[in-house]
Scaffold this motif. Sequence first.
Motif, PDB file in Angstrom:
ATOM      1  N   THR A  11      37.539   1.582  35.557  1.00  0.00           N
ATOM      2  CA  THR A  11      36.913   0.295  35.308  1.00  0.00           C
ATOM      3  C   THR A  11      35.401   0.497  35.345  1.00  0.00           C
ATOM      4  O   THR A  11      34.889   1.107  36.283  1.00  0.00           O
ATOM      5  N   LYS A  12      34.718   0.043  34.342  1.00  0.00           N
ATOM      6  CA  LYS A  12      33.265   0.260  34.275  1.00  0.00           C
ATOM      7  C   LYS A  12      32.587  -0.271  35.532  1.00  0.00           C
ATOM      8  O   LYS A  12      32.871  -1.376  35.988  1.00  0.00           O
ATOM      9  N   ASP A  13      31.722   0.556  36.113  1.00  0.00           N
ATOM     10  CA  ASP A  13      30.958   0.213  37.312  1.00  0.00           C
ATOM     11  C   ASP A  13      31.858  -0.121  38.507  1.00  0.00           C
ATOM     12  O   ASP A  13      31.431  -0.772  39.460  1.00  0.00           O
ATOM     13  N   LYS A  20      35.263  -4.294  31.298  1.00  0.00           N
ATOM     14  CA  LYS A  20      35.406  -3.123  30.440  1.00  0.00           C
ATOM     15  C   LYS A  20      36.150  -1.996  31.165  1.00  0.00           C
ATOM     16  O   LYS A  20      35.942  -1.769  32.354  1.00  0.00           O
ATOM     17  N   TYR A  21      36.997  -1.313  30.412  1.00  0.00           N
ATOM     18  CA  TYR A  21      37.569  -0.053  30.867  1.00  0.00           C
ATOM     19  C   TYR A  21      36.705   1.080  30.313  1.00  0.00           C
ATOM     20  O   TYR A  21      35.944   0.901  29.362  1.00  0.00           O
ATOM     21  N   GLN A  22      36.865   2.287  30.917  1.00  0.00           N
ATOM     22  CA  GLN A  22      36.211   3.458  30.357  1.00  0.00           C
ATOM     23  C   GLN A  22      37.062   4.699  30.644  1.00  0.00           C
ATOM     24  O   GLN A  22      37.806   4.743  31.634  1.00  0.00           O
ATOM     25  N   SER A  23      36.942   5.680  29.763  1.00  0.00           N
ATOM     26  CA  SER A  23      37.719   6.912  29.899  1.00  0.00           C
ATOM     27  C   SER A  23      36.935   8.055  29.272  1.00  0.00           C
ATOM     28  O   SER A  23      36.401   7.910  28.162  1.00  0.00           O
ATOM     29  N   LEU A  40      46.001   5.388  26.357  1.00  0.00           N
ATOM     30  CA  LEU A  40      45.242   4.895  27.507  1.00  0.00           C
ATOM     31  C   LEU A  40      45.937   3.656  28.065  1.00  0.00           C
ATOM     32  O   LEU A  40      46.321   2.755  27.311  1.00  0.00           O
ATOM     33  N   LEU A  41      46.088   3.607  29.385  1.00  0.00           N
ATOM     34  CA  LEU A  41      46.905   2.571  30.025  1.00  0.00           C
ATOM     35  C   LEU A  41      46.047   1.510  30.716  1.00  0.00           C
ATOM     36  O   LEU A  41      45.415   1.790  31.733  1.00  0.00           O
ATOM     37  N   PRO A  42      46.019   0.292  30.199  1.00  0.00           N
ATOM     38  CA  PRO A  42      45.351  -0.802  30.909  1.00  0.00           C
ATOM     39  C   PRO A  42      45.974  -1.015  32.289  1.00  0.00           C
ATOM     40  O   PRO A  42      47.171  -0.765  32.493  1.00  0.00           O
ATOM     41  N   GLN A  43      45.177  -1.488  33.211  1.00  0.00           N
ATOM     42  CA  GLN A  43      45.608  -1.601  34.616  1.00  0.00           C
ATOM     43  C   GLN A  43      46.398  -2.898  34.839  1.00  0.00           C
ATOM     44  O   GLN A  43      45.904  -3.866  35.410  1.00  0.00           O
ATOM     45  N   LEU A  82      36.487   2.623  44.741  1.00  0.00           N
ATOM     46  CA  LEU A  82      37.127   2.377  43.465  1.00  0.00           C
ATOM     47  C   LEU A  82      37.423   0.886  43.314  1.00  0.00           C
ATOM     48  O   LEU A  82      37.609   0.177  44.306  1.00  0.00           O
ATOM     49  N   CYS A  83      37.496   0.421  42.083  1.00  0.00           N
ATOM     50  CA  CYS A  83      37.958  -0.943  41.826  1.00  0.00           C
ATOM     51  C   CYS A  83      39.357  -1.120  42.423  1.00  0.00           C
ATOM     52  O   CYS A  83      40.253  -0.299  42.193  1.00  0.00           O
TER      53      CYS A  83
END
Length: 239
Positions: A11-13, A20-23, A40-43, A82-83
């Motif tokens: 998760t961004k920041d 936003k997600y990031q990878s 890519l797997l959304p949370q 972490l988020c």
Amino acid sequence: MSVIIGITVDTKDNTWDSGKYQSGLGYSNYVAEAGGIPILLPQRVELVKEYVDLCDGMIFTGGDDLDMAKFGHEQHPKSNLLCQKRQEFETALYNEIHKDSEYPVLAICLGMQLMALMHGGKINQCLPETLESHAKHMNDLKHPVELVVNDSVLNDVTGLTTSYHRQAIEDPGDLRIVARDEDGTVEAIDDPSKPFYLGVQWHPERSARDACGLGTIALVVEAARRYKASRAGSQAQPR
């Protein structure tokens, strides 16, 4: 045989509020180069069963620091947490995967640390306070690792690893230590009772197209092929 490899995302920041997600591109690029189909797997905790059913193997990726209170440990004051939604999601994903002992898993850096905690392990939360050579594990520096067993899926992996971590596994719980750095840092763990259940502390997606980089990610793609073939064979058996 085409195989789908699920890849967890950050998760961004480290905040859900970022929207936003990031990878890192290396994860999906190396999966594709190894012949897999990266997804890519959304949370979404409610989708973990569907994700596991859809994918033939899973990569748990790197990231910042886990909330140790969830595992009954005191949190280090210098943690960069972490988020929470990511931690909840990946914990649920591990729990779903644990229902199938044949399911291929490659856990990288943070992913390996979560793997150990899920198996009763413990994390050294601040290497700079306990390890004189801690700097060699930061800033994508490269160093060799030494295998300490001779029967793991990493038997043919040699070369230089790329590291970026300031935490490390202190106790793998009921998993097995497979490799260490020369300074004693745990670099790989596995469950030898499973066909492919591997954690590595280094970042193969940031490493070269050699055994420690592309080769390590290719291992989970090949394990996913075997898993998919085995699953297809079992479903084809007459009752």
